[in-house]
Write an enzyme that holds these catalytic residues in place. Structure first.
Site, PDB file in Angstrom:
ATOM      1  N   GLY A   1       0.740  -1.166   0.218  1.00 59.37           N
ATOM      2  CA  GLY A   1      -0.107   0.235  -0.049  1.00 59.37           C
ATOM      3  C   GLY A   1       0.977   1.236   0.018  1.00 59.37           C
ATOM      4  CG  ASN A   2      -0.023   4.652  -1.443  1.00 61.71           C
ATOM      5  OD1 ASN A   2      -0.970   5.430  -0.924  1.00 61.71           O
ATOM      6  ND2 ASN A   2      -0.568   3.887  -2.624  1.00 61.71           N
TER       7      ASN A   2
END
Ligand code: C5P
Length: 402
Positions: free
Chosen positions: A209-210
């Site tokens: 993810g980020n």
């Protein structure tokens, strides 16, 4: 100007009621017709004589006028209004509004009003921060009430914190902006917007993810809804929610799910804004079971490219549709952004610089440069994301005017 606008000014029993006199004057000077409705407690702070002299109308407080027995129709006043503003709004009035406790003329009028309602809360910092107030304000927001946030500063108790009523000029300007925006060329048009990160599953408990918080995309979705757009917000996993009740949120997790939701909504959209931080790669194989830690072996995760949602929509775009992308760059910012604008067939790209303090992921502010296909650009400067959202939508509005 507020010329000819019918405004109900609701005044409740808080120290900040003295500021309502200035607010009333500003409304009248702007050309509005103002009907003051005051709660019994409000009259302890400010006299109806001052208010009726300035508004040129008898102030309404009770269901019946004592000496004549005349019934004051909350229904008629509610229908007459183009907007209702309650300033100050005390914790008690906010609670009554949230629960429909119509035991005075003001809350009764609120329940009858068809027009948009604004409230400017004012109270001591502990009352403001109390979970009850937070809950009631959330409820009012969900009911479509617009909250003009109180400021931080010295309070009547001499304590310092959040709870000071917004200044009369700010409240006046909020109304002015609201009426101006109702004429927005975006009104009635459909917006598709993506926001937040995507999560690409590795196994049932892990993902790629980020750090995208979704705040910028949600701020744009809210502002678009305020301008009368029909908003579909395709959102990755985030902790924020829209403030505006009308925003239709479709929750997704991966880039593929986001693409599927966008491909469904795009054909009927007038504007699409790609604000999500889509993961560029996803694991080629997703394990159905949690990958175990082996003693010596380090797992290798093979990745595959994710679809580019913006570019896919850019390829399917038909004349008249506006497609807006974002670019988060660290070097050769402008030329990279322009290259993306062309490659993805965008009509506008919003460049965030990772090098600007206060801009980018997670924070409440942003600093963007909006670039058009002809190379012209405008820069916002570092502003709260809500204001940046307004600037981005102003640029899209201009594309309809030109
Ligand atoms: O190519 P890059 O990721 O820098 O492009 C950013 C823009 O493209 C953003 O508007 C983002 O939402 C969009 N994008 C997308 N799908 C991807 C990658 C980016 O829609 N897979």
């Amino acid at each position: 100007m507020l010329k000819g606008k019918h405004i109900i000014l609701g005044i409740t029993g808080g120290i900040a009621a003295y500021k309502s006199v200035s607010l009333l004057r500003l409304f009248v000077k702007s050309g509005a017709e103002v009907q003051v409705v005051i709660t019994p407690a409000g009259k302890e702070f400010i006299t109806p004589v001052t208010l009726s002299a300035l508004s040129g109308k008898p102030v309404i407080s009770e269901f019946f006028t004592a000496n004549t027995g005349q019934w004051n129709s909350h229904v008629d006043i509610g229908l007459w209004a183009d907007a209702m503003v309650i300033a100050p709004a005390t914790a008690s009035t906010i609670a009554k509004m949230a629960h429909g406790v119509a035991d005075n003329m003001l809350v009764t009028t609120y329940l009858s009003a068809k027009a948009p309602v604004f409230i400017a809360p004012a109270m001591d910092l502990d009352m403001m921060a109390h979970p009850t107030t937070t809950r009631n304000l959330r409820q009012l927001r969900a009911d479509g009430v617009r909250i003009i946030e109180p400021e931080e500063g010295e309070l009547a108790s001499h304590l310092v914190g959040k709870g000071r009523m917004a200044e009369p000029q700010e409240i006046h300007d909020t109304l002015l902006e609201f009426f101006n925006r109702r004429k927005s060329p975006l009104k009635g048009r459909k917006l598709l917007i993506t926001a937040g990160p995507t999560y690409e599953k590795i196994d049932p408990v892990r993902f790629i993810g980020n750090y995208s918080s979704g705040k910028m995309g949600y701020a744009i979705a809210d502002e678009a809804a305020r301008r009368g757009m029909e908003v579909t917000l395709v959102s990755g996993p985030v902790a924020v929610s829209p403030e505006e009740a009308g925003v239709n949120v479709i929750k997704v997790e991966s880039a593929r799910e986001m693409l599927a939701a966008c491909e469904k909504a795009f054909p009927t959209s007038d504007v699409a804004i790609m604000c999500a931080a889509v993961a560029d790669y996803a694991p080629a194989h997703r394990s159905d079971r949690k990958i175990k830690r082996e003693h010596d072996e380090v797992p290798v995760i093979e990745l595959v490219k994710n679809p580019d949602i913006a570019a896919t929509l850019g390829g399917a775009k038909h004349p008249g549709q506006r497609l807006v992308g974002f670019a988060l760059e660290t070097d050769n910012e402008r030329s990279n952004a322009i290259e993306k604008l062309k490659r993805k067939n965008l009509d506008m790209i919003v460049l965030n610089s990772m090098n600007t303090p206060g801009a980018g992921f997670g924070v409440d502010t942003n600093d963007v440069t909006i670039i058009l296909p002809d190379g012209t650009s405008t820069t916002s400067g570092c502003l709260p994301k809500k204001e940046v959202a307004a600037i981005i939508l102003d640029s899209i509005e201009s594309s309809y005017a030109g």
